[in-house]
Design a protein around this motif. Structure first.
Motif, short mmCIF file in Angstrom:
data_model
loop_
_atom_site.label_atom_id
_atom_site.label_comp_id
_atom_site.label_asym_id
_atom_site.label_seq_id
_atom_site.Cartn_x
_atom_site.Cartn_y
_atom_site.Cartn_z
N PHE A 232 29.12 62.69 -16.58
CA PHE A 232 30.68 63.01 -17.05
C PHE A 232 31.25 61.92 -17.88
O PHE A 232 31.20 60.80 -17.64
N ARG A 233 31.87 62.49 -19.24
CA ARG A 233 32.55 61.42 -19.93
C ARG A 233 33.85 62.18 -20.53
O ARG A 233 33.83 63.26 -20.97
N TYR A 234 34.91 61.33 -20.30
CA TYR A 234 36.07 61.94 -20.83
C TYR A 234 36.47 61.94 -22.29
O TYR A 234 35.90 60.90 -22.70
N SER A 235 36.77 62.92 -22.69
CA SER A 235 36.64 63.01 -24.38
C SER A 235 37.98 62.83 -25.08
O SER A 235 38.07 63.25 -26.27
N GLY A 236 39.22 62.73 -24.24
CA GLY A 236 40.39 62.77 -25.12
C GLY A 236 41.09 61.17 -25.26
O GLY A 236 40.15 60.13 -25.20
N ARG A 237 42.33 61.32 -25.90
CA ARG A 237 43.07 59.93 -25.90
C ARG A 237 43.59 59.69 -24.45
O ARG A 237 43.74 60.35 -23.79
N TRP B 112 35.75 65.09 -8.47
CA TRP B 112 35.13 64.02 -9.08
C TRP B 112 35.62 63.95 -10.74
O TRP B 112 35.98 62.97 -11.14
N LYS B 113 35.33 64.97 -11.20
CA LYS B 113 35.54 65.19 -12.62
C LYS B 113 37.10 64.83 -13.09
O LYS B 113 37.52 64.16 -14.08
N CYS B 114 37.96 65.64 -12.18
CA CYS B 114 39.42 65.28 -12.23
C CYS B 114 39.96 63.86 -12.11
O CYS B 114 40.57 63.31 -12.92
N GLY B 115 39.14 63.01 -11.35
CA GLY B 115 39.67 61.80 -11.08
C GLY B 115 38.90 60.79 -12.15
O GLY B 115 39.54 60.02 -12.55
N ILE B 116 37.82 61.08 -12.67
CA ILE B 116 37.23 60.37 -13.85
C ILE B 116 38.31 60.54 -14.88
O ILE B 116 38.68 59.59 -15.52
N GLU B 117 38.72 61.68 -15.23
CA GLU B 117 39.64 61.79 -16.36
C GLU B 117 40.88 61.16 -16.11
O GLU B 117 41.39 60.71 -16.98
N ASN B 118 41.35 61.41 -15.06
CA ASN B 118 42.72 60.84 -14.88
C ASN B 118 42.71 59.28 -14.80
O ASN B 118 43.85 58.59 -15.44
N GLN B 119 41.66 58.64 -14.36
CA GLN B 119 41.48 57.29 -14.30
C GLN B 119 41.48 56.70 -15.77
O GLN B 119 42.01 55.56 -16.07
N ALA B 120 40.78 57.53 -16.51
CA ALA B 120 40.51 56.97 -18.00
C ALA B 120 42.03 57.37 -18.59
O ALA B 120 42.04 56.35 -19.29
N PHE B 121 42.54 58.30 -18.47
CA PHE B 121 43.77 58.56 -19.08
C PHE B 121 44.75 57.39 -18.71
O PHE B 121 45.56 57.06 -19.69
#
Length: 503
Positions: free
Chosen positions: A312-317, A279-288
């Protein structure tokens, strides 16, 4: 007074920890961090060491004491995330695959992505048809050993390097033919660029597979790519959903849900921890890949109720910002120290005879090469946990559709054989009943992870005795190297059923 000074000194020493990060060329970077150091500090040290500016595509991966893989979160303490005893061992890997790797600004970045995709090919994550496999391997040869030279490269020279988990003599001859006749004169940078352009067109480019099961109990691999969400079963891509069509990602226990505009896809991970990682991988990839700017990033809840479940919150660019930033880079291109191919004796594969690994190694530790190469295969296993049989009960939502594609337009054949990453090696981590699970997984997946004719694949299927013999051989080799117990646990198979570090 003296005791207080001594205790203060002791606490100060305990606040420093040794970290070793395995790089993409298999060299190792070692540093010391403070107890409260954040992941961003360690990552910045590493990127400075690599002279890397386009760093947003990369990350640091580790395995926790429960044998679950994670990406290091840059906003949190390194020590608290690892939850293990020092010295810490992690791996530097590509986390977000560039949508167009050939368009990366700097050659050093392209070279690191090249190393990652070469690893994906070697460990069965990048699967392709035989014709594509031969071309990719020939590009690797050209990039790392240069032009064909009959004085240096006798007949059968390509067989000394293993580009895939397993391959045939016919494919080896085709690789050598392409290298000999079609690629002469290409510089390493040009061959790497051509390799990236070809790899990017493949269905499994950028796939970091998560083993799951669908609602019917069939084995499947879920992955997030630059272009969207992918489900792989057998030798087919049964689902591909673009990022702008994914409306929500959710998990409850071991159950993972992906919401599209009209359907809900449901899959079952081996453990709740594996499901949360998915789930966390999916959240980060979708945001990126989906968002226009990082200011649009929001905290996401795993449940329908925001105050319940994990947040969870994605923290990068995001990708667009990274590309805009890369366009502003103005410096002299940094020097690249290419490791080059190092033919050496390799550990006999479970499903194939001895082959020599094409994965380069520099600054090796004083450990028997056959052990290290065998363990490298294990470290790079795509499995975060073995695929287990599970009872799904009656918990399905009435409107949930099976992961099996109902429409043929979504089914695409991706290779000559079934997709089963790292099937030629022991899965990691492995539970106590791992041997049975591995054999069961092989039956479920239906074919070995190889680029080879089906007959040869069937002829090389291992038995339980073969696996046990390999484990015994590795245990015997690992003993007597005089390494500290903690360090030996990282580089030796003291017990093939105990699992080990992340790739």
């Amino acid at each position: 007074m003296l005791s207080r000074l001594m205790s203060g000194s002791s606490r100060s020493l305990e606040r420093e920890y040794s970290c070793t990060v395995r790089l993409l060329d298999d060299s190792e970077y070692t540093c010391t961090i403070q107890r409260d150091a954040k992941g961003q500090y360690l990552f910045d040290l590493l990127c400075h060491h690599l002279n890397l500016l386009e760093k947003d595509y990369f990350g640091i991966r580790f395995v926790d004491p429960d044998k679950q893989r994670h990406w290091l979160e840059f906003t949190k303490s390194v020590v608290k995330q690892l939850r293990s005893q020092p010295p810490f061992t992690m791996c530097f890997r590509v986390k977000f695959y560039p949508t167009d790797p050939a368009a990366l600004k700097e050659e050093i970045t392209r070279y690191l992505v090249f190393l990652q995709i070469k690893r994906d090919l070697y460990h069965g994550r990048l699967l392709c048809k035989t014709s594509d496999a031969a071309l990719l391997a020939a590009y690797i040869l050209q990039a790392e050993i240069g032009d064909y030279d009959p004085g240096k490269h006798p007949e059968g020279y390509s067989s000394k390097f293993q580009f895939f988990p397993k391959h045939s003599e016919k494919l080896e001859r085709r690789i050598a033919e392409i290298h000999r006749t079609e690629l002469s004169g290409q510089t390493p940078a040009t061959s790497e660029l051509n390799f990236l352009r070809k790899a990017q067109t493949l269905e499994t480019y950028g796939v970091d597979p998560h083993p799951c099961k669908d609602v019917s109990g069939n084995a499947a691999f879920l992955a997030f790519t630059p272009f969207g969400f992918v489900v792989l079963q057998g030798n087919k891509r049964v689902h591909f959903i673009k990022w702008n069509e994914v409306t929500k990602l959710k998990f409850e226990g071991k159950t993972f849900y992906l919401y599209e505009k009209k359907i809900i896809l449901t899959y079952f991970a081996p453990t709740p921890e594996a499901c949360k990682h998915l789930w966390k991988c999916g959240i980060e990839n979708q945001a990126f890949y989906k968002l226009e700017k990082s200011s649009q990033v929001r905290t996401v809840s795993s449940s329908n109720l925001f105050f319940k479940g994990s947040r969870f919150r994605y923290s990068g660019r995001v990708a667009k910002e990274v590309m805009e930033s890369s366009a502003q880079i103005k410096r002299e291109p940094p020097e690249i120290h290419r490791a080059g191919m190092v033919p050496s004796r390799s550990c006999p594969s479970i499903t194939h005879g001895p082959r020599l690994s094409s994965v380069p190694r520099t600054r090796r530790r004083a450990v028997h090469i056959s052990i290290m190469e065998g363990l490298e295969s294990l470290r790079d296993s795509a499995h975060s946990t073995p695929v287990r049989s599970s009872s799904h009960g009656d918990t399905f939502l009435p409107h949930v559709r099976s992961s099996r594609a109902d429409s043929n337009e979504r089914v695409a054949v991706i290779a000559d054989e079934a997709y089963s990453p790292a099937d030629s090696m022991l899965p990691t981590p492995v539970a106590e009943h791992s041997l049975e699970l591995m054999l069961l997984s092989r039956q479920i997946n239906g074919a070995t992870c190889s680029i080879e004719e089906e007959k040869e694949s069937e002829a090389s299927t291992p038995t339980a005795a073969d696996v046990e013999a390999l484990g015994g051989e590795l245990r015997a080799l690992c003993q007597g190297h005089g390494r500290p117990e903690e360090e030996q646990a990282m580089v030796c198979l003291q017990n093939p059923l105990s699992g080990e570090p992340a790739h």
